[in-house]
Design a protein around this motif. Structure first.
Motif, PDB file in Angstrom:
ATOM      1  N   THR A 199       0.818  -1.220   0.000  1.00 33.20           N
ATOM      2  CA  THR A 199       0.000   0.000   0.000  1.00 33.20           C
ATOM      3  C   THR A 199       0.850   1.268   0.000  1.00 33.20           C
ATOM      4  OG1 THR A 199      -1.771  -1.157   1.170  1.00 33.20           O
ATOM      5  CG2 THR A 199      -1.791   1.244   1.245  1.00 33.20           C
ATOM      6  N   ALA A 200       1.839   1.329   0.826  1.00 34.39           N
ATOM      7  CA  ALA A 200       2.665   2.541   0.919  1.00 34.39           C
ATOM      8  C   ALA A 200       3.378   2.827  -0.394  1.00 34.39           C
ATOM      9  CB  ALA A 200       3.679   2.399   2.047  1.00 34.39           C
ATOM     10  N   ARG A 201       3.841   1.792  -1.074  1.00 34.31           N
ATOM     11  CA  ARG A 201       4.517   1.990  -2.364  1.00 34.31           C
ATOM     12  C   ARG A 201       3.540   2.495  -3.410  1.00 34.31           C
ATOM     13  NH1 ARG A 201       7.903  -3.013  -4.352  1.00 34.31           N
ATOM     14  NH2 ARG A 201       8.105  -1.605  -6.143  1.00 34.31           N
ATOM     15  N   ARG A 202       2.320   1.979  -3.398  1.00 29.60           N
ATOM     16  CA  ARG A 202       1.319   2.446  -4.359  1.00 29.60           C
ATOM     17  C   ARG A 202       1.026   3.926  -4.146  1.00 29.60           C
ATOM     18  NH1 ARG A 202      -1.603  -2.403  -2.782  1.00 29.60           N
ATOM     19  NH2 ARG A 202      -3.288  -1.160  -1.884  1.00 29.60           N
ATOM     20  N   GLU A 203       0.867   4.317  -2.905  1.00 34.11           N
ATOM     21  CA  GLU A 203       0.498   5.694  -2.604  1.00 34.11           C
ATOM     22  C   GLU A 203       1.610   6.669  -2.981  1.00 34.11           C
ATOM     23  OE1 GLU A 203      -0.757   5.766   1.457  1.00 34.11           O
ATOM     24  OE2 GLU A 203      -2.566   4.575   1.071  1.00 34.11           O
ATOM     25  N   SER A 204       2.843   6.335  -2.664  1.00 36.78           N
ATOM     26  CA  SER A 204       3.948   7.248  -2.998  1.00 36.78           C
ATOM     27  C   SER A 204       4.168   7.292  -4.504  1.00 36.78           C
ATOM     28  CB  SER A 204       5.226   6.824  -2.279  1.00 36.78           C
ATOM     29  OG  SER A 204       5.673   5.548  -2.732  1.00 36.78           O
ATOM     30  N   ALA A 205       3.998   6.154  -5.190  1.00 34.06           N
ATOM     31  CA  ALA A 205       4.198   6.119  -6.640  1.00 34.06           C
ATOM     32  C   ALA A 205       3.138   6.944  -7.362  1.00 34.06           C
ATOM     33  CB  ALA A 205       4.180   4.680  -7.136  1.00 34.06           C
ATOM     34  N   LEU A 206       1.921   6.986  -6.838  1.00 29.29           N
ATOM     35  CA  LEU A 206       0.882   7.797  -7.470  1.00 29.29           C
ATOM     36  C   LEU A 206       1.223   9.283  -7.371  1.00 29.29           C
ATOM     37  CD1 LEU A 206      -2.320   5.878  -6.375  1.00 29.29           C
ATOM     38  CD2 LEU A 206      -1.679   6.399  -8.726  1.00 29.29           C
ATOM     39  N   ASP A 262       4.190  10.570  -7.184  1.00 29.45           N
ATOM     40  CA  ASP A 262       5.294  10.818  -8.118  1.00 29.45           C
ATOM     41  C   ASP A 262       4.797  10.806  -9.564  1.00 29.45           C
ATOM     42  OD1 ASP A 262       7.033  10.977  -5.995  1.00 29.45           O
ATOM     43  OD2 ASP A 262       7.763   8.914  -6.192  1.00 29.45           O
ATOM     44  N   ALA A 263       3.871   9.906  -9.873  1.00 27.62           N
ATOM     45  CA  ALA A 263       3.356   9.806 -11.239  1.00 27.62           C
ATOM     46  C   ALA A 263       2.647  11.084 -11.661  1.00 27.62           C
ATOM     47  CB  ALA A 263       2.411   8.611 -11.365  1.00 27.62           C
ATOM     48  N   ALA A 264       1.929  11.714 -10.740  1.00 25.47           N
ATOM     49  CA  ALA A 264       1.239  12.968 -11.055  1.00 25.47           C
ATOM     50  C   ALA A 264       2.244  14.049 -11.446  1.00 25.47           C
ATOM     51  CB  ALA A 264       0.406  13.422  -9.860  1.00 25.47           C
ATOM     52  N   ASP A 265       3.353  14.112 -10.712  1.00 24.43           N
ATOM     53  CA  ASP A 265       4.385  15.106 -11.043  1.00 24.43           C
ATOM     54  C   ASP A 265       5.026  14.800 -12.387  1.00 24.43           C
ATOM     55  OD1 ASP A 265       3.892  16.351  -8.628  1.00 24.43           O
ATOM     56  OD2 ASP A 265       5.517  15.318  -7.571  1.00 24.43           O
ATOM     57  N   ILE A 266       5.316  13.530 -12.638  1.00 23.19           N
ATOM     58  CA  ILE A 266       5.931  13.128 -13.909  1.00 23.19           C
ATOM     59  C   ILE A 266       4.998  13.437 -15.072  1.00 23.19           C
ATOM     60  CG2 ILE A 266       6.701  11.129 -15.252  1.00 23.19           C
ATOM     61  CD1 ILE A 266       7.667   9.942 -12.535  1.00 23.19           C
ATOM     62  N   ALA A 270      -6.129  14.540 -10.061  1.00 18.41           N
ATOM     63  CA  ALA A 270      -6.896  13.356  -9.668  1.00 18.41           C
ATOM     64  C   ALA A 270      -5.977  12.213  -9.262  1.00 18.41           C
ATOM     65  CB  ALA A 270      -7.814  12.929 -10.808  1.00 18.41           C
ATOM     66  N   VAL A 271      -4.879  12.042  -9.998  1.00 18.15           N
ATOM     67  CA  VAL A 271      -3.911  10.996  -9.647  1.00 18.15           C
ATOM     68  C   VAL A 271      -3.248  11.334  -8.312  1.00 18.15           C
ATOM     69  CG1 VAL A 271      -1.742   9.891 -10.328  1.00 18.15           C
ATOM     70  CG2 VAL A 271      -3.513  10.336 -12.040  1.00 18.15           C
ATOM     71  N   ARG A 272      -2.900  12.595  -8.140  1.00 15.89           N
ATOM     72  CA  ARG A 272      -2.264  13.042  -6.894  1.00 15.89           C
ATOM     73  C   ARG A 272      -3.214  12.862  -5.706  1.00 15.89           C
ATOM     74  NH1 ARG A 272      -0.865  17.632  -8.856  1.00 15.89           N
ATOM     75  NH2 ARG A 272       1.237  17.002  -9.516  1.00 15.89           N
ATOM     76  N   GLY A 273      -4.492  13.053  -5.948  1.00 12.05           N
ATOM     77  CA  GLY A 273      -5.475  12.965  -4.863  1.00 12.05           C
ATOM     78  C   GLY A 273      -6.238  11.656  -4.823  1.00 12.05           C
ATOM     79  N   ALA A 274      -5.747  10.635  -5.532  1.00 11.87           N
ATOM     80  CA  ALA A 274      -6.500   9.380  -5.634  1.00 11.87           C
ATOM     81  C   ALA A 274      -6.697   8.709  -4.282  1.00 11.87           C
ATOM     82  CB  ALA A 274      -5.798   8.429  -6.603  1.00 11.87           C
ATOM     83  N   ALA A 278       3.937   7.457 -17.161  1.00 14.54           N
ATOM     84  CA  ALA A 278       4.266   8.153 -15.914  1.00 14.54           C
ATOM     85  C   ALA A 278       4.176   7.216 -14.715  1.00 14.54           C
ATOM     86  CB  ALA A 278       3.335   9.348 -15.724  1.00 14.54           C
ATOM     87  N   LEU A 279       3.170   6.375 -14.694  1.00 12.76           N
ATOM     88  CA  LEU A 279       3.022   5.419 -13.590  1.00 12.76           C
ATOM     89  C   LEU A 279       4.212   4.469 -13.532  1.00 12.76           C
ATOM     90  CD1 LEU A 279      -0.770   4.669 -14.089  1.00 12.76           C
ATOM     91  CD2 LEU A 279       0.231   5.745 -12.064  1.00 12.76           C
ATOM     92  N   ARG A 280       4.675   4.027 -14.698  1.00 13.25           N
ATOM     93  CA  ARG A 280       5.817   3.108 -14.725  1.00 13.25           C
ATOM     94  C   ARG A 280       7.100   3.807 -14.292  1.00 13.25           C
ATOM     95  NH1 ARG A 280       4.856  -1.046 -19.811  1.00 13.25           N
ATOM     96  NH2 ARG A 280       2.754  -1.676 -19.181  1.00 13.25           N
ATOM     97  N   GLN A 281       7.266   5.043 -14.724  1.00 12.90           N
ATOM     98  CA  GLN A 281       8.450   5.794 -14.304  1.00 12.90           C
ATOM     99  C   GLN A 281       8.438   6.059 -12.797  1.00 12.90           C
ATOM    100  OE1 GLN A 281       9.456   9.265 -16.845  1.00 12.90           O
ATOM    101  NE2 GLN A 281       7.989   8.418 -18.311  1.00 12.90           N
ATOM    102  N   ALA A 282       7.238   6.122 -12.220  1.00 15.35           N
ATOM    103  CA  ALA A 282       7.106   6.444 -10.797  1.00 15.35           C
ATOM    104  C   ALA A 282       7.300   5.227  -9.898  1.00 15.35           C
ATOM    105  CB  ALA A 282       5.747   7.066 -10.527  1.00 15.35           C
ATOM    106  N   GLY A 283       7.344   4.029 -10.454  1.00 14.26           N
ATOM    107  CA  GLY A 283       7.588   2.858  -9.614  1.00 14.26           C
ATOM    108  C   GLY A 283       6.569   1.750  -9.732  1.00 14.26           C
TER     109      GLY A 283
END
Length: 454
Positions: A55-62, A64-68, A107-111, A189-194
């Protein structure tokens, strides 16, 4: 020429079969790989075999993905170049395309926060929670893989499915040929974020492949017209997003002059292309003065190429625009045109046309006509009486009731076919994390299971 390759478990996949994507003038701008049903099936099978990330990895990656998504190069293009391409191909005014794309990032940042209001207060997310020792509900996924058949009217449709990643789903996206760029950029972006390749895949495909995505996935979100809604109406594994048929109702005690800005913006905002744009305005009494005021405002909108910062109206290929006008003319027979079908097509001289606003007044609130929704500022205006009740307002994604009548608001909230009810000086397109679009997406993705343990 931009190449949009499929993004599967093994990375980028360029197929021999490709679709040429053209802009609104007919100029080729991209080639889209088209994957076959067998590739779809194998991809979703690989997704199902991959356990969710912690869960923690999913949340942090989202986050990061929004920024990317907003800042990085993707396919050799930065954010502004991507927005310009969306505008050029989908015919969205560039300001609308930009705002919608930034909305995807938000929306991705606030998912993570967006799924919280949907969770039952008595349910926990993890069975290891100490409260399950005394007996508790656990919020659990209804499956492992979510398929998304995206529409192409706006980048914004891609903002919501990030919530499925929060909940541990793996997601398979079939983009629209009309706007295949946002999903491609977001999955990258999601893949680049982790996120792993199995967590989110990009599967452009034909009709056979589209059917395979739904068949192979556990759940599916599908966008389309009434035919799509009818096709999946009895399938509990498919959530349909169909026509909005959004409406505004003004009762007699209200001074409509005070709400004219919000009425006009609800009709014309976002180019009039969103399901939350107002398709109909009903007024308790004689609506002629209101209709004239709406038409006067809308007629001032200048037809401009979508690339201009002042552009408001959507653009289509010229032949397509003429077909829209012909269809409108047929549906408007018997209505009084204030801005009729004959003036809708504004030829821009390059093979494309802007769609000018249309305003028609009806003698009575005919349900079929009021629910005729077109992807530009097109509104039907009709009288309404208490005897009509909620019947003309049914099948609406949003109804904004400008009224002091609390019983009327009660009736709208009690009406099963009205998704959202606003009251007062609010755009029909208003969104917020705590306001469901058509119910919370998590209502469809999740269920509660009872649990007690030692």
């Amino acid at each position: 020429m931009l190449y949009l390759d499929a993004l599967g478990p093994g990375g980028e996949y360029r197929t021999r079969t490709r679709d040429v994507i053209t802009d609104v003038t007919g100029t080729p701008v991209a080639e889209l790989s088209v994957v076959p049903p067998l590739y779809v099936n194998r991809t979703i099978r690989a997704q199902r075999q991959a356990a969710p990330l912690p869960t923690a990895r999913r949340e942090s990656a989202l986050a990061d993905a929004a920024d990317i998504f907003e800042t990085a190069l993707s396919g050799g293009r930065d954010f502004d170049e991507y927005v310009a391409m969306v505008s050029r191909v989908a015919g969205l005014p560039v300001t609308v395309a930009r705002a919608s794309a930034r909305g995807v990032a938000e929306a991705v940042r606030g998912a993570v926060g967006a799924v919280t209001p949907a969770r039952p207060v008595g349910a926990v997310l993890d069975w290891r929670d100490e409260r399950t020792r005394r007996g508790r509900a656990v919020w659990a996924r209804r499956g492992d893989v979510l398929a998304v058949h995206a529409s192409g009217n706006s980048p914004g449709v891609h903002g919501s499915w990030a919530q499925a990643l929060v909940l541990g789903f793996r997601v398979a996206v079939r983009p629209s040929r009309r706007e295949p760029f946002t999903a491609h950029r977001l999955v990258n972006a999601l893949r680049q974020a982790g996120f792993r390749p199995e967590d989110a895949v990009y599967l452009p495909t034909d009709h056979a492949g589209a059917a395979e995505i739904i068949a192979a996935a556990d759940l599916a979100v599908v966008y389309g017209g009434q035919d799509v809604v009818d096709k999946y109406a009895r399938d509990p594994t498919v959530l349909t997003n169909g026509p909005g048929r959004t409406k505004i109702l003004i009762t007699a005690e209200m001074d409509w002059h005070a709400y004219l800005d919000v009425i006009v913006d609800s009709i014309s905002g976002q180019g009039g292309m969103a399901c939350t744009n107002a398709t109909a305005v009903l007024y308790e009494g004689d609506p002629r003065a209101l209709a004239a005021a709406i038409a006067a405002r809308l007629t001032t909108i200048e037809p401009l190429p979508a690339s201009g910062e002042r552009a408001i109206l959507p653009i289509q290929p010229l032949d397509s625009a003429r077909r829209v006008a012909d269809y409108l003319g047929a549906k408007a027979r018997g209505a009084e045109p204030l801005l009729g079908a004959d003036q809708v097509v504004a030829d821009l001289g390059d093979g494309s046309a802007a769609l000018r606003p249309a305003v028609h007044m009806l003698e009575c609130p005919d349900v079929d006509t009021l629910n005729t929704e077109l992807a530009f500022p097109c509104v039907w205006i009709a009288p309404w009486s208490r005897a009509d009740g909620v019947l003309p307002l049914r099948q609406s994604l949003v109804v904004n009731a400008i009224t002091t009548d609390e019983e009327l608001i009660d009736a709208l909230l009690d009406e099963p076919t009205v998704a959202n009810v606003y009251a007062g000086n609010h755009l029909t397109s208003h969104t917020a994390p705590a306001i469901p679009h058509d119910g919370y997406l998590a209502d469809f993705l999740m269920r509660t299971k009872g649990m007690i343990r030692d």
